[in-house]
Design a protein around this motif. Sequence first.
Motif, short mmCIF file in Angstrom:
data_model
loop_
_atom_site.label_atom_id
_atom_site.label_comp_id
_atom_site.label_asym_id
_atom_site.label_seq_id
_atom_site.Cartn_x
_atom_site.Cartn_y
_atom_site.Cartn_z
N ARG A 194 0.81 -1.22 0.00
CA ARG A 194 0.00 0.00 0.00
C ARG A 194 0.84 1.27 0.00
N GLY A 195 2.08 1.17 -0.39
CA GLY A 195 2.93 2.35 -0.38
C GLY A 195 3.90 2.36 -1.55
N ALA A 196 4.34 3.57 -1.93
CA ALA A 196 5.26 3.70 -3.05
C ALA A 196 6.22 4.84 -2.79
N GLN A 197 7.44 4.67 -3.28
CA GLN A 197 8.43 5.74 -3.27
C GLN A 197 8.02 6.76 -4.32
N VAL A 198 8.10 8.03 -3.98
CA VAL A 198 7.67 9.10 -4.88
C VAL A 198 8.92 9.82 -5.40
N ILE A 199 9.09 9.80 -6.72
CA ILE A 199 10.19 10.48 -7.39
C ILE A 199 9.62 11.70 -8.10
N VAL A 200 10.10 12.88 -7.78
CA VAL A 200 9.62 14.11 -8.41
C VAL A 200 10.78 14.76 -9.15
N GLN A 201 10.60 14.95 -10.45
CA GLN A 201 11.64 15.50 -11.32
C GLN A 201 12.98 14.82 -11.07
N GLY A 202 12.90 13.49 -11.00
CA GLY A 202 14.10 12.66 -10.95
C GLY A 202 14.63 12.36 -9.58
N LYS A 203 14.11 13.00 -8.52
CA LYS A 203 14.67 12.84 -7.18
C LYS A 203 13.65 12.26 -6.21
N ARG A 204 14.11 11.37 -5.34
CA ARG A 204 13.25 10.76 -4.33
C ARG A 204 12.83 11.81 -3.31
N THR A 205 11.50 11.90 -3.06
CA THR A 205 11.00 12.84 -2.08
C THR A 205 10.45 12.16 -0.84
N GLY A 206 10.29 10.84 -0.88
CA GLY A 206 9.77 10.11 0.27
C GLY A 206 8.91 8.95 -0.17
N THR A 207 8.33 8.28 0.81
CA THR A 207 7.44 7.15 0.55
C THR A 207 6.07 7.47 1.14
N LEU A 208 5.02 7.28 0.33
CA LEU A 208 3.66 7.60 0.76
C LEU A 208 2.75 6.41 0.57
N LYS A 209 1.81 6.24 1.49
CA LYS A 209 0.74 5.27 1.29
C LYS A 209 -0.22 5.80 0.24
N ALA A 210 -0.97 4.90 -0.37
CA ALA A 210 -1.85 5.27 -1.47
C ALA A 210 -2.82 6.39 -1.07
N ARG A 211 -3.40 6.28 0.12
CA ARG A 211 -4.37 7.28 0.56
C ARG A 211 -3.69 8.64 0.75
N ASP A 212 -2.47 8.63 1.29
CA ASP A 212 -1.76 9.90 1.50
C ASP A 212 -1.33 10.50 0.17
N TYR A 213 -0.96 9.64 -0.78
CA TYR A 213 -0.56 10.15 -2.08
C TYR A 213 -1.73 10.83 -2.79
N ALA A 214 -2.92 10.27 -2.65
CA ALA A 214 -4.10 10.88 -3.27
C ALA A 214 -4.30 12.31 -2.77
N LYS A 215 -4.00 12.54 -1.50
CA LYS A 215 -4.12 13.89 -0.95
C LYS A 215 -2.99 14.80 -1.43
N HIS A 216 -1.86 14.17 -1.77
CA HIS A 216 -0.67 14.92 -2.13
C HIS A 216 -0.64 15.30 -3.62
N LYS A 217 -1.42 14.58 -4.45
CA LYS A 217 -1.35 14.76 -5.90
C LYS A 217 -1.54 16.20 -6.36
N PRO A 218 -2.52 16.95 -5.83
CA PRO A 218 -2.70 18.31 -6.33
C PRO A 218 -1.44 19.17 -6.21
N HIS A 219 -0.62 18.89 -5.20
CA HIS A 219 0.59 19.68 -4.99
C HIS A 219 1.67 19.34 -6.03
N LEU A 220 1.51 18.19 -6.68
CA LEU A 220 2.50 17.77 -7.68
C LEU A 220 2.22 18.35 -9.06
N MET A 221 1.01 18.89 -9.26
CA MET A 221 0.67 19.42 -10.57
C MET A 221 1.62 20.54 -10.99
#
Length: 485
Positions: free
Chosen positions: A85-112
């Motif tokens: 239920r979790g994945a490492q999040v890479i943003v513009q090539g760099k690891r930013t952390g690991t988030l659970k699916a539910r937490d990532y859903a809340k985080h997505k708008p900030h990645l736009m």
Amino acid sequence: MTKAIMIQGAGSNVGKSLVVAGLARAFTRQGLRVAPFKPQNMSNNAAVTIDGGEIGRAQALQARAAGRDPIVDMNPVLLKPERERGAQVIVQGKRTGTLKARDYAKHKPHLMAAVLDSFKRLSEECDLVIVEGAGSPAEINLRAGDIANMGFAEAAGVPVVLVGDIDRGGVIAQIVGTHAVLPVSDRDRIRAFAINKFRGDPSLFDDGLTEIETRTGWPSLGVIPWFDEAWRLPAEDIMDIRSHAGDGFKVAVPKLRRIANFDDLDPLNADPSVDVQIVQSGQPLPGDADLVLIPGSKSTISDLADFRAQGWDIDLVAHVRRGGHVLGICGGYQMLGKTIADPDGIEGFPQTVDGLGLLDVTTVMTPEKHLSLNQVRYLPTGDVLTGYEIHVGRTEGPDTNAAWLDVRGARQGAQSADGRVQGCYLHGLFAADNFRASYLSGLGHKGQSYQFEAGVDAALDALAAHLERHMDLRQLLSLANPVAH
């Protein structure tokens, strides 16, 4: 003025990645400067970029199709599953952390913002950006905060072509059903559709096209027949690497639950003189294998536990006792040692576990991820090639004194006293024809060498020609919108 078009799928695995690669090669051959773009990808099969980051392997192949070096802006958000239920999040090539699916859903708008930033920067240096969606826009439960499909298309003002997969059946329902569930604003972003993976005479689906056009109002760009040479292209999903019979030299590959960076298998899978067997859960390692290759892993310690649960550790010891060879790459290399220590809980919680004990080395997991593109020399023959590293952890021990690779003047890798068990952190070695021939020859392989890289480019050219024959590329290009700067 730069234009952009987005290829979305009526479902997962409809062939979006290959369609984008083929379009990139086709339009590049027409003289356009083309760049691939995927806002969000989920894959543990990553590529190291020339600007020091990582992106999905499919986008690296698409960049190659367009005659470009892969850069992080081609895939600004990469999710690498680490646990259920979790994945490492890479943003513009760099690891930013690991988030659970539910937490990532809340985080997505900030990645736009990062997604649009990369898209804008990429579009400034080309004539056409071909965007690949993820999954399907019909997953309307994920629409809020979406950055992968219609959310991105809306924010960037990019029109969409919807692709359906007729091979799995129900393609009319795929396309018409997508039309039915989408809100009107998203439905209007779709300007056309195409049918992929048709087997047989495409004209037999003429009535089906008419039904789809009538029910959706979208024009058809064509019916794309099954592309027979797809197996020659690097795979993004391990499911796309099929066991196949070669000329008798057998390589057995245990399918790890969190298998990662398995592009090491692509050249072996494409080589007609090699018999590749992907060993599924519940199956023993074959007793007649010449080489057992343990690939990379996104979660080495948990995959090692599963390796033992399958009984593969017992099979592996028997394989070595019979005179067989073993190669561990990256996570597979770490598993072959005596212990793996994770003092900082990189893979879950702090612990130290016993390895398979076939190499006299130990590994300590470290918070820093190592990413590099390297020139490598294969010490037994002097062959020079390129490889890449993408891992956490440091491996040391007596068997590293028998290193078999030289990376920029530093020795790397380890091997047992009898030379039958080897490991290294370098990916991509088998793509070099000379190395592959030398290495396998040293294990008793007597087949003819296969020209892998040349085969990839030939397959990309064939894919472009395939789309040129069966898709209306002129109409597709006319649907692309100018990118606002």
